[in-house]
Design a protein around this motif. Structure first.
Motif, PDB file in Angstrom:
ATOM      1  N   UNK A 131       8.040  24.563 -18.661  1.00 44.07           N
ATOM      2  CA  UNK A 131       6.755  23.893 -18.472  1.00 44.07           C
ATOM      3  C   UNK A 131       5.749  24.272 -19.543  1.00 44.07           C
ATOM      4  N   UNK A 132       5.764  25.536 -19.943  1.00 43.95           N
ATOM      5  CA  UNK A 132       4.851  25.996 -20.996  1.00 43.95           C
ATOM      6  C   UNK A 132       5.143  25.301 -22.317  1.00 43.95           C
ATOM      7  N   UNK A 133       6.413  25.193 -22.664  1.00 43.62           N
ATOM      8  CA  UNK A 133       6.795  24.520 -23.909  1.00 43.62           C
ATOM      9  C   UNK A 133       6.301  23.079 -23.913  1.00 43.62           C
ATOM     10  N   UNK A 134       6.487  22.387 -22.793  1.00 41.42           N
ATOM     11  CA  UNK A 134       6.111  20.974 -22.711  1.00 41.42           C
ATOM     12  C   UNK A 134       4.601  20.781 -22.763  1.00 41.42           C
ATOM     13  N   UNK A 348      -0.957  27.069 -16.208  1.00 43.52           N
ATOM     14  CA  UNK A 348      -0.152  28.263 -15.942  1.00 43.52           C
ATOM     15  C   UNK A 348      -0.130  28.595 -14.448  1.00 43.52           C
ATOM     16  N   UNK A 349      -1.279  28.440 -13.775  1.00 46.82           N
ATOM     17  CA  UNK A 349      -1.320  28.691 -12.343  1.00 46.82           C
ATOM     18  C   UNK A 349      -0.462  27.686 -11.583  1.00 46.82           C
ATOM     19  N   UNK A 350      -0.533  26.423 -11.981  1.00 49.02           N
ATOM     20  CA  UNK A 350       0.288  25.409 -11.325  1.00 49.02           C
ATOM     21  C   UNK A 350       1.776  25.654 -11.530  1.00 49.02           C
ATOM     22  N   UNK A 351       2.161  26.029 -12.752  1.00 42.71           N
ATOM     23  CA  UNK A 351       3.570  26.339 -13.022  1.00 42.71           C
ATOM     24  C   UNK A 351       4.038  27.546 -12.217  1.00 42.71           C
TER      25      UNK A 351
END
Length: 541
Positions: A131-134, A348-351
């Motif tokens: 998710x961070x990469x995207x 980041x919180x959602x992930x």
């Protein structure tokens, strides 16, 4: 005055000024610690507050006052360094957790805890990293590569086992405490091992062989760290049992236990293993063997000493994190993009929430398939509480973020500054919101009037009786004491089913009584020290 004398005089003056500033900083910090303890005591019955949140709020307020008094140039009285956290503050917390944990409840749910702590952390790490990469590509965050993205996954996969100790109650909800806290300790260790492995491997050339090597390295570190902790605990038990330390000095017994525990952690760090796992299992082994080999005065002293050190370290961590949250040097690099920083923190919180949900509910379903009794089933309401309570992020995440994205304690590049400030934002929000609402959520989903899995009635078992059983070396859970004292046939029948002759726990107890305790001591195998109260209460081995 000669030039050499002038230089020497200047150095002495500089050293004196520096020492005085350090003394003033430490004095203020100790005063704040005392204030945290006093306010925590006054707010003890408040369902919304605990010591961690109180320390965090006091830290933020103190940082704001320092920021105003220095006209925006500083917000801290001490400088945070991740090595101070990992070497001095974290070991007493994790060791005391292993030392005080209800061992039977922990090992009864050991498979579930390992599923959540190891497999679950991998799942959460994968989801957060991908998710961070995207999302980071769409937000144009500069100066970050694939290794940085994976490091972010490891950082935000680490739950806050420290705050869990403050929010959950081991006696009121033993199953919930055992699962969430046990998972938190394994999770922290897994995250740290993952983080260190990411830094060591060449991730630009990933193939099947390197992936298998990565997994093999992880399991090697995991098993080796656990074995080292067990060995250190057994050595301390054998030494104290053989040398009869209690005949000479209680201080020697307590000192040896403390130093052996800390030595196990430092050896693990020296060997590039997981000190968290090592000192945790060292605490478990010491409470099972070593603690029973010392005199009664030493038992009382160790229990209170370890708990006190852990308590002070917990408060110190959250107090500093609160102050450090307002550090102007971190926020200055992203001051022109506050909206972008908020958006990054929200992503980041959602992930983090999605990553945790992705393993709590599926792995709970798999765990329930292996349960033999209805009272062992992890209900959906309990799963929701486990998911929620594990969303808190704390000092481990902050320390890892500093280690990866800070240079000499301060972020230099804009992308690194974004990661530092986003980590602090997520830690503050998750601790304040999730930490405050955890107790009310437990009361809502698991109200006191209902039967909580593995819980104990406060009226049925008094603290005095539990403490007496503790000093006598009784290892039964509070729920078992309640069943026997009440004489309830249904409770006793449940205990008999749990202690079936072919159960794993029964086999372990036979092996323990036949081989381990005669060598390493423990309940029922305590050396008799002439003149000690132990001589009148415990049979000789």
């Amino acid at each position: 005055m000669a030039p050499s004398e002038m230089v020497t005089s200047a150095l002495i003056t500089l050293g004196t000024t520096s020492d005085r500033a350090s003394v003033i900083s430490i004095t203020i910090f100790v005063v704040l610690l005392c204030l945290c303890i006093i306010l925590g005591h006054l707010l003890e019955e408040n369902r919304w507050m605990n010591e961690s949140i109180t320390a965090l709020l006091i830290g933020i307020l103190t940082g704001l006052l320092i920021l105003l008094s220095t006209k925006g140039t500083n917000s801290r009285i001490l400088v945070f360094r991740e090595d101070i956290f990992f070497i001095y503050l974290l070991p007493p917390i994790i060791f005391n957790a292993g030392f005080q944990v209800k061992k039977k409840q922990f090992f009864r749910n050991f498979i579930t805890i390992m599923l959540f702590g190891a497999v679950g952390t991998f799942i959460s790490f994968t989801i957060i990293s991908l998710g961070t990469i995207e999302f980071f590509k769409t937000m144009n965050i500069d100066h970050l590569d694939i290794k940085d993205f994976l490091a972010v996954g490891a950082i935000f996969a680490a739950t806050d086992s420290v705050c869990t100790l403050q929010v959950l109650n081991q006696d009121e909800t033993p199953l919930l405490y055992s699962l969430v806290f046990g998972e938190g300790v394994v999770n922290d260790a897994t995250s740290v091992v993952l983080f260190n492995a990411i830094q060591q491997f060449d991730l630009n050339h990933i193939d099947l062989q390197s992936a298998m090597q990565f997994v093999g390295s992880f399991f090697y570190l995991f098993v080796t760290s656990t074995v080292l902790g067990v060995v250190a605990g057994l050595i301390s038990a054998f030494t104290i049992k053989t040398l009869y330390f209690g005949r000479h000095s209680t201080d020697r017994e307590v000192s040896l236990m403390t130093l052996m525990a800390y030595l196990s952690y430092m050896l693990a760090e020296l060997l590039d293993l997981s000190g968290i796992l090592t000192v945790f299992f060292c605490g478990i082994v010491m409470s099972h063997y070593t603690w029973h080999n010392v005199t009664e005065s030493s038992r009382i002293t160790t229990k209170h000493s370890f708990a006190t050190l852990s308590f002070i370290a917990e408060i110190a961590i959250f107090l500093y994190v609160g102050m450090d949250a307002l550090d102007i040097e971190k926020w200055s690099s992203v001051s022109d993009s506050i909206g972008e920083s908020i958006g990054l923190s929200s992503v980041l919180l959602g992930l983090t929430m999605i990553g945790r949900a992705a393993f709590v509910f599926p792995l709970s379903f798999l765990s329930n398939l292996t349960k033999k009794h209805s009272h062992e089933i992890i209900s959906f309401k309990l799963q929701v509480v486990i998911w929620w309570a594990g969303l808190m992020r704390g000092a481990v995440s902050v320390a890892l973020a500093y280690s990866k994205f800070a240079n000499s304690g301060h972020a230099q590049l804009r992308g690194n500054a974004f990661m530092i400030t986003s980590t602090i934002s997520v830690v503050l929000f998750s601790t304040m919101v999730f930490g405050i609402l955890t107790k009310p959520l437990i009361r809502l989903l698991l109200p006191p009037g209902t039967k909580r899995q593995g819980s104990v009635s406060a009226e049925a078992t008094s603290p005095k009786r539990l403490f007496a059983a503790l000093l006598a070396g009784e290892e039964k859970e509070a729920s078992e004491i309640e069943a026997v004292s009440n004489g309830g046939p249904n409770h006793i029948r449940t205990l008999l089913l749990d202690e079936a002759p072919n159960s794993v726990h029964n086999y372990w107890r036979r092996f323990d009584d036949a081989y381990m305790r005669p060598i390493f001591g423990g309940r029922g195998f305590v050396p008799v020290v002439p003149g000690s109260p132990t001589e009148r209460t415990v049979r000789p081995w």
